[in-house]
Write an enzyme that holds these catalytic residues in place. Sequence first.
Site, PDB file in Angstrom:
ATOM      1  N   HIS A 125       0.826  -1.210   0.000  1.00  0.00           N
ATOM      2  CA  HIS A 125       0.000   0.000   0.000  1.00  0.00           C
ATOM      3  C   HIS A 125       0.866   1.268   0.000  1.00  0.00           C
ATOM      4  CE1 HIS A 125      -3.070  -2.984   0.628  1.00  0.00           C
ATOM      5  NE2 HIS A 125      -2.399  -3.416   1.685  1.00  0.00           N
ATOM      6  N   GLU A 127      -1.778  -0.095   8.152  1.00  0.00           N
ATOM      7  CA  GLU A 127      -0.961  -1.133   7.524  1.00  0.00           C
ATOM      8  C   GLU A 127       0.163  -0.520   6.709  1.00  0.00           C
ATOM      9  OE1 GLU A 127      -1.346  -4.883   4.357  1.00  0.00           O
ATOM     10  OE2 GLU A 127      -3.082  -3.626   4.800  1.00  0.00           O
ATOM     11  N   HIS A 187       3.009  -7.258   4.212  1.00  0.00           N
ATOM     12  CA  HIS A 187       1.636  -6.830   4.457  1.00  0.00           C
ATOM     13  C   HIS A 187       1.214  -7.206   5.872  1.00  0.00           C
ATOM     14  CE1 HIS A 187       0.037  -5.711   0.366  1.00  0.00           C
ATOM     15  NE2 HIS A 187       1.168  -6.318   0.021  1.00  0.00           N
ATOM     16  N   GLU A 217       1.841 -11.942   5.033  1.00  0.00           N
ATOM     17  CA  GLU A 217       0.849 -11.288   5.884  1.00  0.00           C
ATOM     18  C   GLU A 217       1.324 -11.515   7.313  1.00  0.00           C
ATOM     19  OE1 GLU A 217      -1.628  -9.400   5.140  1.00  0.00           O
ATOM     20  OE2 GLU A 217      -2.434  -9.948   3.174  1.00  0.00           O
TER      21      GLU A 217
END
Length: 287
Positions: A81, A119, A174, A250
């Site tokens: 992101h 995040e 992430h 993740e």
Amino acid sequence: MGAVRRRLGLVVAIGLTLFTACGVDTPASSPSSPAPPGTTTVLTTLPQPSPTTSAPPSSAPPPTSTRQPKTGKVVVLDPGHNGGNSGKPGEINRQVPAGRGKTKPCNTTGTSTNSGYSEHAFTWDVSQRISQALAAKGIRVVLTRQSDTGVGPCVNERAAIGNDAQADAVVSIHADGSNSAGAHGFHVAYSAPPLNAQQGEPSVKLATALRDGLRAGGFPTSTYLGSNGLAPRADLGGLNLSTRPAALVECGNMRNAAEAAAMASEEGRQQYAAVIAKAIEDYLAGS
């Protein structure tokens, strides 16, 4: 007596000559600071800032034991992101190629903890720490974004950065945002079924090394996604479009109170970074 004085004079002259020779001030050669053992490169279309991974100035040069040979290995780190995504919905929602004949939005805003720690901030911080650790071992690191205030890049552009760099490993960082009761733990995704040779055994090996490293570092595997910490995926554009060994970590569930606290703390982020960096090193050593 005259002879004695002459001999004493000679002794004094010799003594003065020896004292002067031993005490000459030779110009001290200022040791030049060694070049950084590894390099961190940022590949985006935005202007390049001053490197963010440089060590602060020191009054003394680092000891020679910190010098590390360049390994010739290249790692692309992809911090998920970006901080400016939320302000540019038109840009991040436009459809881009995602592999397997599909398209998907350029990027997303990502998730956050219940207290608002984002995040994108977490992934940026952890990626910087991983970058520093790898560069200290002589590994060249390329980042897919240069700050936490920009927009994008799109998932297809992030994949292209790894491909163009001919990376030995591409690792996306992430964190998840599941509201499922009790959902916690990390998982590592890779593209499956593979679309090219690098998405096969090399990517599975990279994902497994990351899984093993995180588990050895005390992080629990996911209770809600994947199996035994691994998650083969066909829907992640950055992995589908990669022609290099690639995996996506993740790190945990930001909606889980314990994991959110770890991610929001500097100590927790350093622990994530240390074990991921070590896992990447272990993978490169065996590849």
